[in-house]
Design a protein around this motif. Structure first.
Motif, PDB file in Angstrom:
ATOM      1  N   GLU A  90       0.816  -1.213   0.000  1.00  0.00           N
ATOM      2  CA  GLU A  90       0.000   0.000   0.000  1.00  0.00           C
ATOM      3  C   GLU A  90       0.847   1.260   0.000  1.00  0.00           C
ATOM      4  O   GLU A  90       0.386   2.335   0.387  1.00  0.00           O
ATOM      5  CB  GLU A  90      -0.961  -0.029   1.186  1.00  0.00           C
ATOM      6  CG  GLU A  90      -1.950  -1.187   1.095  1.00  0.00           C
ATOM      7  CD  GLU A  90      -2.979  -1.201   2.211  1.00  0.00           C
ATOM      8  OE1 GLU A  90      -2.960  -0.267   3.052  1.00  0.00           O
ATOM      9  OE2 GLU A  90      -3.802  -2.135   2.238  1.00  0.00           O
ATOM     10  N   SER A  91       2.091   1.155  -0.468  1.00  0.00           N
ATOM     11  CA  SER A  91       2.990   2.311  -0.434  1.00  0.00           C
ATOM     12  C   SER A  91       2.671   3.339  -1.509  1.00  0.00           C
ATOM     13  O   SER A  91       2.867   4.544  -1.299  1.00  0.00           O
ATOM     14  CB  SER A  91       4.444   1.853  -0.570  1.00  0.00           C
ATOM     15  OG  SER A  91       4.646   1.187  -1.804  1.00  0.00           O
ATOM     16  N   TRP A  92       2.176   2.882  -2.684  1.00  0.00           N
ATOM     17  CA  TRP A  92       1.890   3.835  -3.764  1.00  0.00           C
ATOM     18  C   TRP A  92       0.575   4.553  -3.482  1.00  0.00           C
ATOM     19  O   TRP A  92      -0.461   3.932  -3.318  1.00  0.00           O
ATOM     20  CB  TRP A  92       1.814   3.121  -5.112  1.00  0.00           C
ATOM     21  CG  TRP A  92       1.517   4.086  -6.236  1.00  0.00           C
ATOM     22  CD1 TRP A  92       0.301   4.363  -6.785  1.00  0.00           C
ATOM     23  CD2 TRP A  92       2.451   4.936  -6.894  1.00  0.00           C
ATOM     24  NE1 TRP A  92       0.423   5.337  -7.767  1.00  0.00           N
ATOM     25  CE2 TRP A  92       1.724   5.704  -7.846  1.00  0.00           C
ATOM     26  CE3 TRP A  92       3.833   5.126  -6.781  1.00  0.00           C
ATOM     27  CZ2 TRP A  92       2.350   6.638  -8.675  1.00  0.00           C
ATOM     28  CZ3 TRP A  92       4.447   6.062  -7.614  1.00  0.00           C
ATOM     29  CH2 TRP A  92       3.714   6.805  -8.540  1.00  0.00           C
ATOM     30  N   LYS A  93       0.645   5.886  -3.434  1.00  0.00           N
ATOM     31  CA  LYS A  93      -0.532   6.699  -3.132  1.00  0.00           C
ATOM     32  C   LYS A  93      -0.781   7.756  -4.202  1.00  0.00           C
ATOM     33  O   LYS A  93      -1.368   8.805  -3.936  1.00  0.00           O
ATOM     34  CB  LYS A  93      -0.376   7.352  -1.758  1.00  0.00           C
ATOM     35  CG  LYS A  93      -0.269   6.326  -0.631  1.00  0.00           C
ATOM     36  CD  LYS A  93      -0.136   6.978   0.733  1.00  0.00           C
ATOM     37  CE  LYS A  93      -0.044   5.913   1.817  1.00  0.00           C
ATOM     38  NZ  LYS A  93       0.097   6.532   3.172  1.00  0.00           N
ATOM     39  N   TRP A  96       0.965  12.412  -6.987  1.00  0.00           N
ATOM     40  CA  TRP A  96       0.826  13.828  -6.662  1.00  0.00           C
ATOM     41  C   TRP A  96       1.355  14.241  -5.297  1.00  0.00           C
ATOM     42  O   TRP A  96       1.172  15.364  -4.878  1.00  0.00           O
ATOM     43  CB  TRP A  96      -0.657  14.213  -6.764  1.00  0.00           C
ATOM     44  CG  TRP A  96      -1.257  13.794  -8.051  1.00  0.00           C
ATOM     45  CD1 TRP A  96      -1.183  14.444  -9.251  1.00  0.00           C
ATOM     46  CD2 TRP A  96      -2.007  12.599  -8.302  1.00  0.00           C
ATOM     47  NE1 TRP A  96      -1.845  13.734 -10.221  1.00  0.00           N
ATOM     48  CE2 TRP A  96      -2.355  12.592  -9.680  1.00  0.00           C
ATOM     49  CE3 TRP A  96      -2.432  11.530  -7.501  1.00  0.00           C
ATOM     50  CZ2 TRP A  96      -3.104  11.574 -10.264  1.00  0.00           C
ATOM     51  CZ3 TRP A  96      -3.165  10.506  -8.078  1.00  0.00           C
ATOM     52  CH2 TRP A  96      -3.502  10.533  -9.452  1.00  0.00           C
ATOM     53  N   GLY A  97       2.007  13.344  -4.578  1.00  0.00           N
ATOM     54  CA  GLY A  97       2.521  13.700  -3.270  1.00  0.00           C
ATOM     55  C   GLY A  97       1.448  13.666  -2.197  1.00  0.00           C
ATOM     56  O   GLY A  97       0.336  13.184  -2.426  1.00  0.00           O
ATOM     57  N   PRO A  98       1.740  14.202  -0.996  1.00  0.00           N
ATOM     58  CA  PRO A  98       0.811  14.063   0.124  1.00  0.00           C
ATOM     59  C   PRO A  98      -0.460  14.895   0.000  1.00  0.00           C
ATOM     60  O   PRO A  98      -1.449  14.615   0.679  1.00  0.00           O
ATOM     61  CB  PRO A  98       1.634  14.512   1.331  1.00  0.00           C
ATOM     62  CG  PRO A  98       2.681  15.432   0.756  1.00  0.00           C
ATOM     63  CD  PRO A  98       2.998  14.863  -0.592  1.00  0.00           C
ATOM     64  N   ASN A  99      -0.428  15.928  -0.860  1.00  0.00           N
ATOM     65  CA  ASN A  99      -1.597  16.800  -1.012  1.00  0.00           C
ATOM     66  C   ASN A  99      -1.984  16.877  -2.484  1.00  0.00           C
ATOM     67  O   ASN A  99      -1.653  17.830  -3.184  1.00  0.00           O
ATOM     68  CB  ASN A  99      -1.289  18.192  -0.465  1.00  0.00           C
ATOM     69  CG  ASN A  99      -2.522  19.077  -0.397  1.00  0.00           C
ATOM     70  OD1 ASN A  99      -3.618  18.696  -0.829  1.00  0.00           O
ATOM     71  ND2 ASN A  99      -2.361  20.270   0.156  1.00  0.00           N
ATOM     72  N   PRO A 116      -9.617   2.556   1.226  1.00  0.00           N
ATOM     73  CA  PRO A 116      -9.502   3.973   0.862  1.00  0.00           C
ATOM     74  C   PRO A 116      -8.235   4.601   1.437  1.00  0.00           C
ATOM     75  O   PRO A 116      -7.712   4.158   2.470  1.00  0.00           O
ATOM     76  CB  PRO A 116     -10.756   4.600   1.469  1.00  0.00           C
ATOM     77  CG  PRO A 116     -11.709   3.465   1.640  1.00  0.00           C
ATOM     78  CD  PRO A 116     -10.868   2.262   1.945  1.00  0.00           C
ATOM     79  N   ILE A 117      -7.760   5.630   0.747  1.00  0.00           N
ATOM     80  CA  ILE A 117      -6.580   6.376   1.189  1.00  0.00           C
ATOM     81  C   ILE A 117      -6.980   7.819   1.434  1.00  0.00           C
ATOM     82  O   ILE A 117      -7.415   8.514   0.510  1.00  0.00           O
ATOM     83  CB  ILE A 117      -5.458   6.342   0.135  1.00  0.00           C
ATOM     84  CG1 ILE A 117      -5.115   4.907  -0.273  1.00  0.00           C
ATOM     85  CG2 ILE A 117      -4.216   7.045   0.664  1.00  0.00           C
ATOM     86  CD1 ILE A 117      -4.136   4.833  -1.438  1.00  0.00           C
ATOM     87  N   GLU A 118      -6.836   8.284   2.653  1.00  0.00           N
ATOM     88  CA  GLU A 118      -7.100   9.683   2.980  1.00  0.00           C
ATOM     89  C   GLU A 118      -5.814  10.480   2.853  1.00  0.00           C
ATOM     90  O   GLU A 118      -4.808  10.153   3.459  1.00  0.00           O
ATOM     91  CB  GLU A 118      -7.667   9.799   4.395  1.00  0.00           C
ATOM     92  CG  GLU A 118      -9.035   9.158   4.557  1.00  0.00           C
ATOM     93  CD  GLU A 118      -9.675   9.488   5.891  1.00  0.00           C
ATOM     94  OE1 GLU A 118      -9.242  10.476   6.529  1.00  0.00           O
ATOM     95  OE2 GLU A 118     -10.594   8.761   6.290  1.00  0.00           O
ATOM     96  N   GLY A 122      -8.289  17.063   1.795  1.00  0.00           N
ATOM     97  CA  GLY A 122      -9.641  16.579   1.537  1.00  0.00           C
ATOM     98  C   GLY A 122      -9.755  15.533   0.454  1.00  0.00           C
ATOM     99  O   GLY A 122     -10.849  15.035   0.188  1.00  0.00           O
ATOM    100  N   THR A 123      -8.639  15.164  -0.196  1.00  0.00           N
ATOM    101  CA  THR A 123      -8.687  14.100  -1.194  1.00  0.00           C
ATOM    102  C   THR A 123      -8.759  12.743  -0.504  1.00  0.00           C
ATOM    103  O   THR A 123      -7.952  12.454   0.388  1.00  0.00           O
ATOM    104  CB  THR A 123      -7.444  14.133  -2.094  1.00  0.00           C
ATOM    105  OG1 THR A 123      -7.374  15.389  -2.767  1.00  0.00           O
ATOM    106  CG2 THR A 123      -7.476  13.014  -3.122  1.00  0.00           C
ATOM    107  N   VAL A 124      -9.732  11.934  -0.914  1.00  0.00           N
ATOM    108  CA  VAL A 124      -9.816  10.544  -0.455  1.00  0.00           C
ATOM    109  C   VAL A 124      -9.947   9.661  -1.695  1.00  0.00           C
ATOM    110  O   VAL A 124     -10.875   9.820  -2.489  1.00  0.00           O
ATOM    111  CB  VAL A 124     -11.011  10.306   0.485  1.00  0.00           C
ATOM    112  CG1 VAL A 124     -11.017   8.849   0.956  1.00  0.00           C
ATOM    113  CG2 VAL A 124     -10.979  11.256   1.676  1.00  0.00           C
TER     114      VAL A 124
END
Length: 216
Positions: A90-93, A96-99, A116-118, A122-124
């Motif tokens: 689950e490392s790839w998120k 676009w980086g953290p935001n 889901p990844i929060e 506000g992006t989920v």
């Protein structure tokens, strides 16, 4: 209820949104970096990544308007990242980086389930394994009166067009040929599906075309 729309989606003159061989080093595939180059030159994009400069004018106006009034996004697995098949971890998120720039729920179409990844802002990211109509139903639940943006890639947009589920398509046509890869129009008969071009505007680095689905 808002529109289901495609906005500022970049294609080449021969209809390709990406070249072959998409991977971490070639997010848009080999030979297709020029397709989204118009966007990277805009002030909007520079502002988004925290860099000074960038061009103003029609291209910048289109880029900014593409992000307005969005209550949810839908994208394909390939747009979310270069990993194929089962998730190794689950490392790839995302790219676009953290935001990420979305700041609303994003529904990612995939064959492989994932929690889901929060993210910041506000992006989920929600991972949808039961098809385009399920993703759209979930997006409508959270979008309310705002629009739902179908973000790509080409395969996802084709599926929604084929199902006549997109109200409006705004394309940014870059003045380049790619020749191979992911063609947005492959297998589509847009007039038969009810879509007609209603507007075309020339920007400095792309031509911006708007098509709408006619009422039956």
């Amino acid at each position: 209820m808002g529109k289901v729309r495609v906005s500022a989606f970049s294609v080449s003159l021969d209809g390709f949104a990406a070249g072959p061989g998409q991977d971490l080093q070639h997010p848009f595939g080999v030979g297709a970096d020029a397709v989204p180059a118009w966007l990277r030159q805009t002030k909007m994009f520079h502002d988004m990544i925290g860099q000074p400069g960038g061009t103003t004018g029609i291209d910048d106006d289109v880029a900014r308007s593409s992000m307005e009034n969005i209550g949810a996004w839908i994208m394909g697995r390939n747009m979310f990242g270069p990993i194929r098949g089962p998730w190794p971890d689950e490392s790839w998120k995302g790219w676009w980086g953290p935001n990420p720039p979305y700041h609303v729920p994003v529904f990612v179409l995939t064959h492989h389930a994932r929690p889901p990844i929060e993210m910041e802002g506000g992006t989920v990211f929600h991972f949808v394994t039961d098809g385009i109509e399920s993703a759209l139903a979930r997006a409508k639940q959270v979008a309310g009166a705002r629009d739902i943006r179908i973000g790509g890639g080409a395969s996802v947009i084709r599926q929604y067009l084929q199902a006549r589920l997109i109200d409006e398509v705004r394309l940014a046509v870059a003045p380049v040929f790619v020749g191979a890869g992911e063609n947005l129009f492959s297998g589509l008969n847009l007039p038969d599906l009810g879509y007609a071009c209603v507007e075309s505007t020339a920007g400095a680095n792309a031509t911006h075309v708007r098509a709408v689905r006619q009422s039956s």
